[in-house]
Design an enzyme around this catalytic site. Structure first.
Site, PDB file in Angstrom:
ATOM      1  N   GLY A 102      -2.018  10.926   6.908  1.00  0.00           N
ATOM      2  CA  GLY A 102      -0.383  11.397   7.081  1.00  0.00           C
ATOM      3  C   GLY A 102       0.006  10.767   8.183  1.00  0.00           C
ATOM      4  O   GLY A 102       1.394  10.725   8.097  1.00  0.00           O
TER       5      GLY A 102
ATOM      6  N   ARG B  79     -12.169  12.193   7.550  1.00  0.00           N
ATOM      7  CA  ARG B  79     -12.584  11.565   6.775  1.00  0.00           C
ATOM      8  C   ARG B  79     -14.209  10.760   7.005  1.00  0.00           C
ATOM      9  O   ARG B  79     -14.823  10.590   5.875  1.00  0.00           O
ATOM     10  CB  ARG B  79     -11.540  10.465   6.464  1.00  0.00           C
ATOM     11  CG  ARG B  79     -10.456  10.973   5.824  1.00  0.00           C
ATOM     12  CD  ARG B  79      -9.135  10.014   5.817  1.00  0.00           C
ATOM     13  NE  ARG B  79      -8.249  10.888   5.060  1.00  0.00           N
ATOM     14  CZ  ARG B  79      -6.862   9.938   5.083  1.00  0.00           C
ATOM     15  NH1 ARG B  79      -6.566   8.745   5.299  1.00  0.00           N
ATOM     16  NH2 ARG B  79      -5.733  10.698   4.244  1.00  0.00           N
TER      17      ARG B  79
ATOM     18  N   THR C 121      -6.123  12.344  -3.917  1.00  0.00           N
ATOM     19  CA  THR C 121      -5.361  12.903  -2.462  1.00  0.00           C
ATOM     20  C   THR C 121      -6.187  13.926  -1.955  1.00  0.00           C
ATOM     21  O   THR C 121      -6.627  14.891  -2.624  1.00  0.00           O
ATOM     22  CB  THR C 121      -4.002  13.186  -2.797  1.00  0.00           C
ATOM     23  OG1 THR C 121      -3.475  13.522  -1.530  1.00  0.00           O
ATOM     24  CG2 THR C 121      -3.796  14.048  -3.914  1.00  0.00           C
TER      25      THR C 121
ATOM     26  N   HIS D 159     -12.298   6.441   2.858  1.00  0.00           N
ATOM     27  CA  HIS D 159     -11.740   7.724   2.305  1.00  0.00           C
ATOM     28  C   HIS D 159     -12.807   8.567   1.436  1.00  0.00           C
ATOM     29  O   HIS D 159     -13.349   7.957   0.324  1.00  0.00           O
ATOM     30  CB  HIS D 159     -10.591   7.657   1.407  1.00  0.00           C
ATOM     31  CG  HIS D 159      -9.819   9.053   1.192  1.00  0.00           C
ATOM     32  ND1 HIS D 159     -10.147   9.952   0.279  1.00  0.00           N
ATOM     33  CD2 HIS D 159      -8.202   9.328   1.495  1.00  0.00           C
ATOM     34  CE1 HIS D 159      -9.133  10.700   0.413  1.00  0.00           C
ATOM     35  NE2 HIS D 159      -8.343  10.482   1.115  1.00  0.00           N
TER      36      HIS D 159
ATOM     37  N   HIS E 196     -10.395   2.285   2.988  1.00  0.00           N
ATOM     38  CA  HIS E 196      -9.086   2.920   2.598  1.00  0.00           C
ATOM     39  C   HIS E 196      -8.113   2.399   3.550  1.00  0.00           C
ATOM     40  O   HIS E 196      -6.872   2.353   3.287  1.00  0.00           O
ATOM     41  CB  HIS E 196      -9.259   4.374   2.914  1.00  0.00           C
ATOM     42  CG  HIS E 196      -7.863   5.201   2.608  1.00  0.00           C
ATOM     43  ND1 HIS E 196      -7.261   4.775   1.543  1.00  0.00           N
ATOM     44  CD2 HIS E 196      -7.349   6.074   3.354  1.00  0.00           C
ATOM     45  CE1 HIS E 196      -6.098   5.864   1.477  1.00  0.00           C
ATOM     46  NE2 HIS E 196      -6.181   6.409   2.496  1.00  0.00           N
TER      47      HIS E 196
ATOM     48  N   ARG F 180      -8.297   7.166  11.680  1.00  0.00           N
ATOM     49  CA  ARG F 180      -6.810   7.750  11.567  1.00  0.00           C
ATOM     50  C   ARG F 180      -6.865   9.163  10.919  1.00  0.00           C
ATOM     51  O   ARG F 180      -7.312   9.264   9.673  1.00  0.00           O
ATOM     52  CB  ARG F 180      -5.939   6.715  10.625  1.00  0.00           C
ATOM     53  CG  ARG F 180      -4.612   7.349  10.514  1.00  0.00           C
ATOM     54  CD  ARG F 180      -3.927   6.258   9.683  1.00  0.00           C
ATOM     55  NE  ARG F 180      -4.440   6.153   7.988  1.00  0.00           N
ATOM     56  CZ  ARG F 180      -4.101   6.695   7.318  1.00  0.00           C
ATOM     57  NH1 ARG F 180      -3.101   7.642   7.172  1.00  0.00           N
ATOM     58  NH2 ARG F 180      -4.597   6.513   5.928  1.00  0.00           N
TER      59      ARG F 180
ATOM     60  N   ASN G 279       0.973  -1.033  -0.142  1.00  0.00           N
ATOM     61  CA  ASN G 279       0.024   0.021   0.113  1.00  0.00           C
ATOM     62  C   ASN G 279       0.904   1.380   0.137  1.00  0.00           C
ATOM     63  O   ASN G 279       0.181   2.328  -0.462  1.00  0.00           O
ATOM     64  CB  ASN G 279      -1.032   0.048   1.384  1.00  0.00           C
ATOM     65  CG  ASN G 279      -2.187  -0.519   0.904  1.00  0.00           C
ATOM     66  OD1 ASN G 279      -2.838  -0.762  -0.352  1.00  0.00           O
ATOM     67  ND2 ASN G 279      -3.228  -0.713   1.935  1.00  0.00           N
TER      68      ASN G 279
END
Ligand SMILES: Cc1cc2nc3c(=O)[nH]c(=O)nc-3n(C[C@H](O)[C@H](O)[C@H](O)COP(=O)(O)OP(=O)(O)OC[C@H]3O[C@@H](n4cnc5c(N)ncnc54)[C@H](O)[C@@H]3O)c2cc1C
Length: 470
Positions: A452, A307, A282, A270, A409, A449, A69
Protein backbone atom coordinates in the site's frame (compact mmCIF):
# COMPACT_ATOMS: atom_id res chain seq x y z
CA UNK A 1 10.51 6.40 -71.37
CA UNK A 2 8.91 9.84 -71.46
CA UNK A 3 11.85 12.14 -70.63
CA UNK A 4 9.61 15.16 -70.16
CA UNK A 5 7.44 13.36 -67.59
CA UNK A 6 10.46 12.12 -65.66
CA UNK A 7 11.92 15.61 -65.62
CA UNK A 8 8.65 17.16 -64.39
CA UNK A 9 8.41 14.52 -61.63
CA UNK A 10 11.98 15.29 -60.57
CA UNK A 11 11.28 19.04 -60.42
CA UNK A 12 8.15 18.47 -58.30
CA UNK A 13 10.07 16.19 -55.90
CA UNK A 14 12.84 18.75 -55.47
CA UNK A 15 10.25 21.49 -54.82
CA UNK A 16 8.58 19.37 -52.13
CA UNK A 17 11.95 18.68 -50.46
CA UNK A 18 12.83 22.37 -50.57
CA UNK A 19 9.51 23.48 -49.06
CA UNK A 20 9.75 20.82 -46.30
CA UNK A 21 13.34 21.81 -45.43
CA UNK A 22 12.42 25.48 -45.39
CA UNK A 23 9.41 24.95 -43.12
CA UNK A 24 11.61 22.94 -40.78
CA UNK A 25 14.06 25.81 -40.71
CA UNK A 26 11.44 28.44 -39.97
CA UNK A 27 9.16 26.50 -37.54
CA UNK A 28 10.67 26.99 -34.09
CA UNK A 29 11.31 23.77 -32.09
CA UNK A 30 8.52 22.99 -29.63
CA UNK A 31 9.18 24.40 -26.15
CA UNK A 32 7.27 23.55 -22.96
CA UNK A 33 7.84 24.07 -19.22
CA UNK A 34 8.02 20.39 -18.35
CA UNK A 35 8.06 17.01 -20.04
CA UNK A 36 6.83 14.14 -17.90
CA UNK A 37 7.92 10.66 -18.95
CA UNK A 38 5.27 8.05 -18.12
CA UNK A 39 1.53 8.24 -17.48
CA UNK A 40 1.11 5.99 -14.43
CA UNK A 41 -0.11 7.26 -11.06
CA UNK A 42 3.05 9.26 -10.46
CA UNK A 43 3.37 10.89 -13.87
CA UNK A 44 -0.31 11.81 -14.02
CA UNK A 45 -0.23 13.24 -10.47
CA UNK A 46 2.85 15.30 -11.42
CA UNK A 47 1.14 16.54 -14.59
CA UNK A 48 -2.03 17.66 -12.79
CA UNK A 49 0.01 19.40 -10.09
CA UNK A 50 2.35 21.16 -12.57
CA UNK A 51 -0.66 22.26 -14.63
CA UNK A 52 -2.22 23.70 -11.47
CA UNK A 53 0.88 25.87 -11.02
CA UNK A 54 0.35 27.28 -14.51
CA UNK A 55 3.07 25.28 -16.27
CA UNK A 56 2.80 24.11 -19.85
CA UNK A 57 3.02 20.30 -19.62
CA UNK A 58 3.63 17.48 -22.08
CA UNK A 59 3.15 13.98 -20.67
CA UNK A 60 4.55 11.09 -22.70
CA UNK A 61 3.31 7.51 -22.60
CA UNK A 62 5.03 4.84 -24.65
CA UNK A 63 2.08 2.42 -24.53
CA UNK A 64 -1.21 2.93 -26.44
CA UNK A 65 -2.95 3.33 -23.07
CA UNK A 66 -2.14 5.06 -19.77
CA UNK A 67 -1.74 3.39 -16.37
CA UNK A 68 1.34 1.12 -16.35
CA UNK A 69 1.62 -0.98 -13.19
CA UNK A 70 -0.80 1.37 -11.47
CA UNK A 71 -3.62 -0.15 -13.50
CA UNK A 72 -2.90 -3.50 -11.83
CA UNK A 73 -2.91 -2.28 -8.22
CA UNK A 74 -5.64 -3.96 -6.21
CA UNK A 75 -5.26 -3.76 -2.44
CA UNK A 76 -5.17 -0.01 -1.84
CA UNK A 77 -3.17 3.04 -0.80
CA UNK A 78 -2.07 3.79 2.74
CA UNK A 79 -3.12 6.91 4.62
CA UNK A 80 -2.75 7.97 8.22
CA UNK A 81 -5.41 9.70 10.31
CA UNK A 82 -7.86 10.12 7.48
CA UNK A 83 -11.59 10.78 7.88
CA UNK A 84 -12.10 7.26 6.50
CA UNK A 85 -10.04 5.73 9.34
CA UNK A 86 -12.05 7.80 11.84
CA UNK A 87 -15.33 6.58 10.32
CA UNK A 88 -14.22 2.99 11.06
CA UNK A 89 -12.95 4.01 14.56
CA UNK A 90 -9.41 2.95 13.65
CA UNK A 91 -6.79 4.28 16.04
CA UNK A 92 -3.46 4.87 14.37
CA UNK A 93 -0.47 7.15 14.77
CA UNK A 94 2.67 8.25 13.00
CA UNK A 95 5.01 6.23 15.21
CA UNK A 96 3.07 3.02 14.64
CA UNK A 97 2.91 3.52 10.86
CA UNK A 98 6.64 4.24 10.68
CA UNK A 99 7.40 1.28 12.93
CA UNK A 100 5.56 -1.00 10.48
CA UNK A 101 7.40 0.55 7.52
CA UNK A 102 10.85 0.17 9.08
CA UNK A 103 10.15 -3.37 10.25
CA UNK A 104 9.08 -4.33 6.74
CA UNK A 105 12.11 -2.55 5.21
CA UNK A 106 14.51 -4.15 7.75
CA UNK A 107 15.46 -0.66 8.96
CA UNK A 108 17.14 0.19 5.68
CA UNK A 109 14.55 2.73 4.49
CA UNK A 110 15.36 6.38 3.80
CA UNK A 111 14.15 8.03 7.03
CA UNK A 112 13.72 11.55 5.62
CA UNK A 113 11.63 10.36 2.70
CA UNK A 114 9.53 8.03 4.86
CA UNK A 115 8.84 10.86 7.29
CA UNK A 116 7.66 13.08 4.44
CA UNK A 117 5.58 10.34 2.83
CA UNK A 118 3.84 9.46 6.10
CA UNK A 119 3.18 13.13 6.93
CA UNK A 120 1.70 13.76 3.46
CA UNK A 121 -0.31 10.53 3.36
CA UNK A 122 -3.64 11.96 4.55
CA UNK A 123 -3.28 14.77 2.04
CA UNK A 124 -2.56 12.26 -0.73
CA UNK A 125 -5.80 10.44 0.10
CA UNK A 126 -7.82 13.66 0.20
CA UNK A 127 -6.20 14.89 -3.05
CA UNK A 128 -7.10 11.63 -4.82
CA UNK A 129 -10.63 11.88 -3.44
CA UNK A 130 -10.82 15.39 -4.84
CA UNK A 131 -9.78 14.05 -8.25
CA UNK A 132 -12.78 11.71 -8.06
CA UNK A 133 -11.27 8.47 -6.67
CA UNK A 134 -13.55 6.54 -4.30
CA UNK A 135 -11.36 5.56 -1.31
CA UNK A 136 -14.08 4.97 1.27
CA UNK A 137 -13.18 1.38 2.27
CA UNK A 138 -10.24 0.78 4.63
CA UNK A 139 -8.59 -2.62 5.08
CA UNK A 140 -5.51 -4.20 6.65
CA UNK A 141 -2.59 -5.65 4.69
CA UNK A 142 0.27 -7.91 5.73
CA UNK A 143 2.85 -6.21 7.95
CA UNK A 144 0.46 -3.49 9.18
CA UNK A 145 -0.54 -3.16 12.84
CA UNK A 146 -3.89 -1.57 11.98
CA UNK A 147 -6.16 -1.03 8.97
CA UNK A 148 -4.89 1.99 6.98
CA UNK A 149 -5.09 0.83 3.36
CA UNK A 150 -7.72 2.84 1.48
CA UNK A 151 -9.63 1.44 -1.49
CA UNK A 152 -12.94 1.87 -3.30
CA UNK A 153 -16.17 0.89 -1.56
CA UNK A 154 -16.83 -2.85 -1.42
CA UNK A 155 -13.10 -3.58 -1.78
CA UNK A 156 -12.95 -2.96 -5.54
CA UNK A 157 -9.44 -2.77 -7.08
CA UNK A 158 -7.80 0.57 -6.39
CA UNK A 159 -5.57 0.89 -9.48
CA UNK A 160 -8.33 1.09 -12.05
CA UNK A 161 -10.13 3.73 -9.95
CA UNK A 162 -6.97 5.86 -9.66
CA UNK A 163 -6.09 5.61 -13.36
CA UNK A 164 -9.62 6.35 -14.57
CA UNK A 165 -9.93 9.43 -12.34
CA UNK A 166 -6.48 10.88 -13.11
CA UNK A 167 -6.85 10.22 -16.84
CA UNK A 168 -10.26 11.96 -16.83
CA UNK A 169 -8.61 14.90 -15.08
CA UNK A 170 -5.85 15.14 -17.71
CA UNK A 171 -8.54 15.32 -20.38
CA UNK A 172 -10.65 17.84 -18.42
CA UNK A 173 -7.61 20.09 -17.94
CA UNK A 174 -6.64 19.69 -21.59
CA UNK A 175 -3.14 18.52 -20.65
CA UNK A 176 -1.05 17.48 -23.68
CA UNK A 177 -0.90 13.67 -23.28
CA UNK A 178 0.93 11.80 -26.05
CA UNK A 179 0.40 8.04 -26.05
CA UNK A 180 2.72 5.83 -28.12
CA UNK A 181 5.39 8.49 -27.73
CA UNK A 182 8.48 7.08 -26.06
CA UNK A 183 11.18 9.20 -24.45
CA UNK A 184 14.53 7.94 -25.71
CA UNK A 185 17.00 10.56 -24.45
CA UNK A 186 17.19 13.34 -21.87
CA UNK A 187 19.39 16.13 -23.19
CA UNK A 188 21.52 18.35 -20.93
CA UNK A 189 23.14 21.64 -21.90
CA UNK A 190 26.85 22.38 -21.52
CA UNK A 191 26.29 23.53 -17.92
CA UNK A 192 24.76 20.14 -17.07
CA UNK A 193 21.17 21.39 -16.79
CA UNK A 194 18.17 19.81 -18.54
CA UNK A 195 17.55 21.32 -21.97
CA UNK A 196 15.26 18.87 -23.73
CA UNK A 197 13.98 15.39 -24.49
CA UNK A 198 14.29 13.23 -27.60
CA UNK A 199 11.13 11.31 -28.38
CA UNK A 200 10.17 8.53 -30.78
CA UNK A 201 6.56 8.43 -31.94
CA UNK A 202 4.70 5.32 -33.05
CA UNK A 203 5.72 5.77 -36.68
CA UNK A 204 9.37 5.68 -35.61
CA UNK A 205 9.86 9.43 -36.19
CA UNK A 206 12.26 11.00 -33.71
CA UNK A 207 11.65 14.58 -32.60
CA UNK A 208 12.87 16.95 -29.89
CA UNK A 209 11.10 19.10 -27.31
CA UNK A 210 12.95 21.93 -25.60
CA UNK A 211 12.29 22.06 -21.88
CA UNK A 212 14.10 23.07 -18.71
CA UNK A 213 12.32 20.44 -16.63
CA UNK A 214 11.90 16.70 -17.00
CA UNK A 215 10.14 14.38 -14.55
CA UNK A 216 11.03 10.70 -14.93
CA UNK A 217 7.99 8.62 -13.95
CA UNK A 218 8.61 5.51 -16.04
CA UNK A 219 7.86 2.97 -13.30
CA UNK A 220 10.16 0.05 -12.43
CA UNK A 221 11.72 -2.91 -14.24
CA UNK A 222 9.72 -5.80 -12.77
CA UNK A 223 8.13 -6.53 -16.16
CA UNK A 224 11.51 -7.36 -17.71
CA UNK A 225 12.91 -10.74 -16.55
CA UNK A 226 16.18 -9.96 -18.32
CA UNK A 227 16.62 -6.79 -16.26
CA UNK A 228 15.50 -8.11 -12.86
CA UNK A 229 17.71 -11.19 -13.22
CA UNK A 230 20.62 -8.91 -14.21
CA UNK A 231 20.24 -7.05 -10.89
CA UNK A 232 19.31 -10.12 -8.78
CA UNK A 233 20.36 -13.50 -10.14
CA UNK A 234 18.34 -15.35 -7.50
CA UNK A 235 15.20 -14.39 -9.41
CA UNK A 236 16.02 -16.45 -12.48
CA UNK A 237 12.90 -18.37 -13.56
CA UNK A 238 10.47 -16.28 -11.50
CA UNK A 239 7.18 -15.17 -13.01
CA UNK A 240 6.16 -11.53 -12.63
CA UNK A 241 3.00 -9.67 -11.65
CA UNK A 242 4.11 -6.58 -13.58
CA UNK A 243 2.82 -4.93 -16.72
CA UNK A 244 4.89 -5.39 -19.92
CA UNK A 245 5.44 -1.61 -19.77
CA UNK A 246 7.67 -1.96 -16.69
CA UNK A 247 10.93 -2.40 -18.59
CA UNK A 248 13.09 -0.01 -16.56
CA UNK A 249 13.45 2.67 -19.24
CA UNK A 250 14.73 5.03 -16.57
CA UNK A 251 17.97 3.02 -16.49
CA UNK A 252 18.89 3.81 -20.10
CA UNK A 253 17.48 7.33 -19.89
CA UNK A 254 19.92 8.29 -17.11
CA UNK A 255 22.83 6.11 -18.20
CA UNK A 256 24.90 8.99 -19.56
CA UNK A 257 23.90 11.51 -16.86
CA UNK A 258 25.98 10.29 -13.89
CA UNK A 259 22.82 9.71 -11.90
CA UNK A 260 22.94 7.60 -8.72
CA UNK A 261 20.98 4.36 -8.93
CA UNK A 262 20.43 2.81 -5.50
CA UNK A 263 19.24 -0.55 -4.11
CA UNK A 264 18.85 -2.03 -7.60
CA UNK A 265 19.21 -5.60 -6.29
CA UNK A 266 16.32 -5.22 -3.82
CA UNK A 267 13.40 -6.70 -5.70
CA UNK A 268 10.27 -7.75 -3.83
CA UNK A 269 8.44 -10.98 -4.52
CA UNK A 270 4.75 -11.17 -3.70
CA UNK A 271 3.85 -14.46 -1.99
CA UNK A 272 0.39 -15.01 -3.42
CA UNK A 273 0.40 -15.00 -7.20
CA UNK A 274 -1.85 -17.43 -9.03
CA UNK A 275 0.03 -20.25 -10.76
CA UNK A 276 -2.38 -19.62 -13.66
CA UNK A 277 -1.79 -16.42 -15.66
CA UNK A 278 0.55 -14.93 -12.99
CA UNK A 279 -2.43 -13.04 -11.55
CA UNK A 280 -1.65 -11.38 -8.22
CA UNK A 281 -4.08 -12.41 -5.49
CA UNK A 282 -4.39 -9.30 -3.41
CA UNK A 283 -3.07 -9.21 0.15
CA UNK A 284 -6.46 -7.74 1.07
CA UNK A 285 -7.93 -11.23 0.68
CA UNK A 286 -5.71 -12.48 3.50
CA UNK A 287 -6.37 -9.23 5.34
CA UNK A 288 -10.08 -10.02 5.20
CA UNK A 289 -9.54 -13.55 6.56
CA UNK A 290 -8.02 -15.83 3.89
CA UNK A 291 -5.51 -18.46 5.04
CA UNK A 292 -2.70 -20.43 3.38
CA UNK A 293 -2.41 -24.24 3.49
CA UNK A 294 0.19 -26.56 1.96
CA UNK A 295 -0.47 -29.79 0.08
CA UNK A 296 -0.85 -31.64 3.41
CA UNK A 297 -3.78 -29.35 4.24
CA UNK A 298 -1.83 -27.57 7.00
CA UNK A 299 -1.18 -23.91 7.71
CA UNK A 300 2.54 -23.18 7.79
CA UNK A 301 2.86 -19.47 8.72
CA UNK A 302 1.20 -16.30 9.95
CA UNK A 303 -0.41 -15.29 6.65
CA UNK A 304 0.02 -11.61 7.51
CA UNK A 305 3.82 -11.68 7.75
CA UNK A 306 5.84 -9.33 5.57
CA UNK A 307 6.07 -10.32 1.91
CA UNK A 308 9.73 -11.32 1.86
CA UNK A 309 9.43 -13.60 4.90
CA UNK A 310 6.17 -15.21 3.78
CA UNK A 311 7.55 -15.79 0.25
CA UNK A 312 10.46 -17.74 1.79
CA UNK A 313 8.08 -19.77 4.01
CA UNK A 314 5.99 -20.62 0.98
CA UNK A 315 8.97 -21.73 -1.10
CA UNK A 316 9.96 -24.08 1.72
CA UNK A 317 6.73 -26.14 1.33
CA UNK A 318 6.69 -29.51 -0.46
CA UNK A 319 6.77 -28.94 -4.23
CA UNK A 320 6.09 -25.25 -3.42
CA UNK A 321 2.41 -26.20 -3.54
CA UNK A 322 0.28 -23.81 -1.52
CA UNK A 323 -3.38 -22.79 -1.61
CA UNK A 324 -4.99 -19.56 -0.51
CA UNK A 325 -8.35 -20.48 1.00
CA UNK A 326 -11.35 -18.24 1.65
CA UNK A 327 -15.08 -18.63 1.96
CA UNK A 328 -18.26 -16.95 0.78
CA UNK A 329 -18.28 -14.38 3.60
CA UNK A 330 -14.77 -13.20 2.70
CA UNK A 331 -15.60 -13.23 -1.03
CA UNK A 332 -18.53 -10.91 -0.37
CA UNK A 333 -16.36 -8.54 1.70
CA UNK A 334 -13.96 -7.92 -1.20
CA UNK A 335 -15.25 -7.25 -4.71
CA UNK A 336 -11.76 -7.91 -6.16
CA UNK A 337 -12.20 -11.64 -5.44
CA UNK A 338 -14.98 -11.86 -8.05
CA UNK A 339 -12.37 -11.05 -10.71
CA UNK A 340 -10.42 -14.18 -9.74
CA UNK A 341 -13.57 -16.32 -9.92
CA UNK A 342 -14.41 -14.83 -13.33
CA UNK A 343 -10.89 -15.70 -14.53
CA UNK A 344 -11.42 -19.37 -13.65
CA UNK A 345 -8.37 -19.53 -11.41
CA UNK A 346 -10.44 -20.40 -8.34
CA UNK A 347 -11.32 -23.95 -7.31
CA UNK A 348 -14.69 -24.10 -5.55
CA UNK A 349 -16.34 -26.56 -3.17
CA UNK A 350 -19.70 -26.31 -1.40
CA UNK A 351 -18.05 -27.85 1.66
CA UNK A 352 -14.53 -28.63 2.84
CA UNK A 353 -14.60 -32.27 1.81
CA UNK A 354 -15.47 -31.34 -1.80
CA UNK A 355 -12.76 -28.65 -1.81
CA UNK A 356 -10.17 -31.10 -0.39
CA UNK A 357 -11.05 -33.70 -3.05
CA UNK A 358 -10.71 -31.11 -5.80
CA UNK A 359 -7.35 -29.95 -4.42
CA UNK A 360 -6.24 -33.57 -3.93
CA UNK A 361 -5.31 -32.91 -0.31
CA UNK A 362 -6.17 -34.83 2.85
CA UNK A 363 -9.79 -34.06 3.73
CA UNK A 364 -9.53 -34.79 7.46
CA UNK A 365 -6.41 -32.66 7.81
CA UNK A 366 -7.99 -29.74 5.95
CA UNK A 367 -11.10 -29.95 8.15
CA UNK A 368 -8.93 -30.10 11.29
CA UNK A 369 -6.90 -27.07 10.11
CA UNK A 370 -10.01 -25.00 9.44
CA UNK A 371 -11.65 -26.03 12.72
CA UNK A 372 -8.53 -25.02 14.68
CA UNK A 373 -8.32 -21.71 12.79
CA UNK A 374 -12.00 -20.96 13.52
CA UNK A 375 -11.38 -21.50 17.23
CA UNK A 376 -8.41 -19.06 17.08
CA UNK A 377 -10.66 -16.41 15.51
CA UNK A 378 -13.34 -16.97 18.13
CA UNK A 379 -10.80 -16.77 21.00
CA UNK A 380 -8.94 -13.84 19.39
CA UNK A 381 -5.62 -15.68 19.62
CA UNK A 382 -3.80 -17.73 16.97
CA UNK A 383 -2.13 -20.49 19.01
CA UNK A 384 -0.30 -21.86 15.98
CA UNK A 385 1.34 -18.78 14.44
CA UNK A 386 0.26 -15.79 16.50
CA UNK A 387 -1.46 -14.11 13.56
CA UNK A 388 -2.79 -10.77 14.82
CA UNK A 389 -5.46 -9.98 12.26
CA UNK A 390 -8.25 -12.53 12.78
CA UNK A 391 -11.25 -11.11 11.01
CA UNK A 392 -13.73 -13.82 9.92
CA UNK A 393 -14.02 -17.51 10.79
CA UNK A 394 -14.12 -19.95 7.90
CA UNK A 395 -17.21 -21.59 9.41
CA UNK A 396 -19.56 -21.47 6.41
CA UNK A 397 -19.07 -22.58 2.81
CA UNK A 398 -18.99 -22.39 -0.08
CA UNK A 399 -15.19 -22.50 0.04
CA UNK A 400 -12.71 -21.22 -2.52
CA UNK A 401 -9.01 -21.98 -3.17
CA UNK A 402 -6.35 -20.52 -5.45
CA UNK A 403 -2.98 -22.23 -6.07
CA UNK A 404 -0.31 -19.59 -5.41
CA UNK A 405 3.46 -19.08 -5.76
CA UNK A 406 5.70 -16.07 -5.13
CA UNK A 407 6.48 -13.91 -8.18
CA UNK A 408 8.50 -10.75 -8.81
CA UNK A 409 6.38 -7.78 -7.81
CA UNK A 410 8.12 -4.52 -6.97
CA UNK A 411 11.52 -2.88 -7.49
CA UNK A 412 12.74 -1.10 -4.38
CA UNK A 413 15.75 0.17 -6.34
CA UNK A 414 15.93 3.08 -8.75
CA UNK A 415 16.98 6.70 -9.16
CA UNK A 416 18.13 8.49 -6.01
CA UNK A 417 16.01 11.60 -5.35
CA UNK A 418 15.88 14.10 -2.52
CA UNK A 419 12.85 15.39 -0.64
CA UNK A 420 12.12 17.85 -3.50
CA UNK A 421 12.05 14.89 -5.94
CA UNK A 422 15.23 16.23 -7.54
CA UNK A 423 17.49 13.64 -9.16
CA UNK A 424 20.85 13.32 -7.42
CA UNK A 425 24.06 12.79 -9.37
CA UNK A 426 27.08 10.76 -8.32
CA UNK A 427 28.69 13.79 -6.64
CA UNK A 428 25.62 14.07 -4.36
CA UNK A 429 24.20 17.17 -6.08
CA UNK A 430 20.85 17.63 -7.82
CA UNK A 431 20.88 17.82 -11.61
CA UNK A 432 19.24 21.13 -12.52
CA UNK A 433 15.77 20.55 -13.94
CA UNK A 434 15.74 16.75 -13.53
CA UNK A 435 13.13 15.16 -11.25
CA UNK A 436 11.88 11.61 -10.70
CA UNK A 437 9.05 9.95 -8.80
CA UNK A 438 7.25 6.66 -8.27
CA UNK A 439 8.66 3.20 -8.86
CA UNK A 440 11.47 4.60 -11.03
CA UNK A 441 13.05 5.93 -7.81
CA UNK A 442 14.94 3.94 -5.19
CA UNK A 443 16.05 3.78 -1.58
CA UNK A 444 12.79 4.89 0.01
CA UNK A 445 11.39 1.49 0.97
CA UNK A 446 14.58 -0.26 2.05
CA UNK A 447 14.85 -4.04 1.66
CA UNK A 448 11.12 -4.72 1.47
CA UNK A 449 8.27 -2.29 0.72
CA UNK A 450 5.23 -2.34 2.97
CA UNK A 451 2.02 -3.08 0.99
CA UNK A 452 0.00 0.00 0.00
CA UNK A 453 3.04 2.29 0.16
CA UNK A 454 3.91 2.30 -3.50
CA UNK A 455 0.84 4.16 -4.67
CA UNK A 456 1.38 6.48 -1.74
CA UNK A 457 5.00 7.11 -2.74
CA UNK A 458 3.93 7.60 -6.40
CA UNK A 459 1.28 10.19 -5.52
CA UNK A 460 3.24 12.05 -2.82
CA UNK A 461 6.49 12.41 -4.79
CA UNK A 462 4.74 12.84 -8.15
CA UNK A 463 2.92 15.84 -6.70
CA UNK A 464 6.11 17.14 -5.07
CA UNK A 465 7.94 16.93 -8.42
CA UNK A 466 5.04 18.65 -10.21
CA UNK A 467 5.01 21.59 -7.82
CA UNK A 468 8.80 21.98 -7.50
CA UNK A 469 9.72 22.50 -11.12
CA UNK A 470 11.07 25.94 -11.86
C1 LIG B 1 -0.32 -6.57 -9.74
C2 LIG B 1 0.13 -5.38 -8.93
C3 LIG B 1 -0.62 -4.98 -7.83
C4 LIG B 1 -0.20 -3.88 -7.07
N1 LIG B 1 -0.97 -3.47 -6.00
C5 LIG B 1 -0.60 -2.38 -5.31
C6 LIG B 1 -1.42 -1.87 -4.27
O1 LIG B 1 -2.51 -2.38 -4.02
N2 LIG B 1 -0.98 -0.78 -3.57
C7 LIG B 1 0.22 -0.18 -3.84
O2 LIG B 1 0.56 0.79 -3.16
N3 LIG B 1 1.00 -0.62 -4.84
C8 LIG B 1 0.62 -1.69 -5.58
N4 LIG B 1 1.40 -2.12 -6.61
C9 LIG B 1 2.58 -1.34 -6.98
C10 LIG B 1 2.14 -0.07 -7.69
O3 LIG B 1 1.01 -0.34 -8.50
C11 LIG B 1 3.23 0.52 -8.58
O4 LIG B 1 4.46 0.48 -7.95
C12 LIG B 1 2.88 1.99 -8.89
O5 LIG B 1 1.60 2.02 -9.48
C13 LIG B 1 3.91 2.58 -9.81
O6 LIG B 1 3.42 3.82 -10.29
P1 LIG B 1 4.33 4.65 -11.30
O7 LIG B 1 3.51 5.79 -11.75
O8 LIG B 1 5.64 4.91 -10.69
O9 LIG B 1 4.61 3.63 -12.52
P2 LIG B 1 3.61 2.95 -13.53
O10 LIG B 1 2.22 2.93 -13.03
O11 LIG B 1 4.21 1.65 -13.92
O12 LIG B 1 3.62 3.95 -14.78
C14 LIG B 1 4.78 4.18 -15.54
C15 LIG B 1 4.36 4.53 -16.96
O13 LIG B 1 5.50 5.01 -17.67
C16 LIG B 1 5.44 4.53 -19.01
N5 LIG B 1 6.79 4.56 -19.59
C17 LIG B 1 7.85 3.78 -19.24
N6 LIG B 1 8.92 4.12 -19.97
C18 LIG B 1 8.54 5.13 -20.79
C19 LIG B 1 9.22 5.90 -21.79
N7 LIG B 1 10.50 5.68 -22.11
N8 LIG B 1 8.53 6.88 -22.45
C20 LIG B 1 7.20 7.10 -22.16
N9 LIG B 1 6.51 6.37 -21.26
C21 LIG B 1 7.19 5.42 -20.56
C22 LIG B 1 4.88 3.13 -18.83
O14 LIG B 1 4.33 2.61 -20.03
C23 LIG B 1 3.84 3.33 -17.73
O15 LIG B 1 2.56 3.61 -18.26
C24 LIG B 1 0.99 -3.21 -7.39
C25 LIG B 1 1.73 -3.60 -8.51
C26 LIG B 1 1.30 -4.66 -9.29
C27 LIG B 1 2.12 -5.06 -10.48
Amino acid sequence: MNVKKVFTGFVILMAVILVASFSLLISPPETVDVVIIGAGASGMAAAIEANGFGHKVVILEKMPYVGGNTLRATAGINGLNTPQQSAFNIEDDETLFKQDIFESGHDSNNEVMIDLMVKESAQAISWLTLQGVDLQDVGILAGHSVARTHRPSGGKPVGRAVVEALYAKLIELDIDLRTEHKAIEIVLDTAGAVSGVKIEDKSGKVYHINTRNVIIATGGFGGSPETFVYYNQKLKGYATTNSPSATGDFITLVEQLNVQLVDMGYIQTHPTVSTDYGMLITEALRGNGGILVNNSGMRFADEMKNRDVLSADLLAQDNKEVYLIFNEEIRRSLAASDDYIDMNIVIEGDDLSTLATRLRIDQLQLEATIMAYNSYVENGFDEAFNRKSLKYTLEQGPYYAVAVVPAVHYCMGGILIDSHARVIDDTGNPITGLYASGEATGGIHGLNRLGGNSLLDAIVFGRIAGRNIK
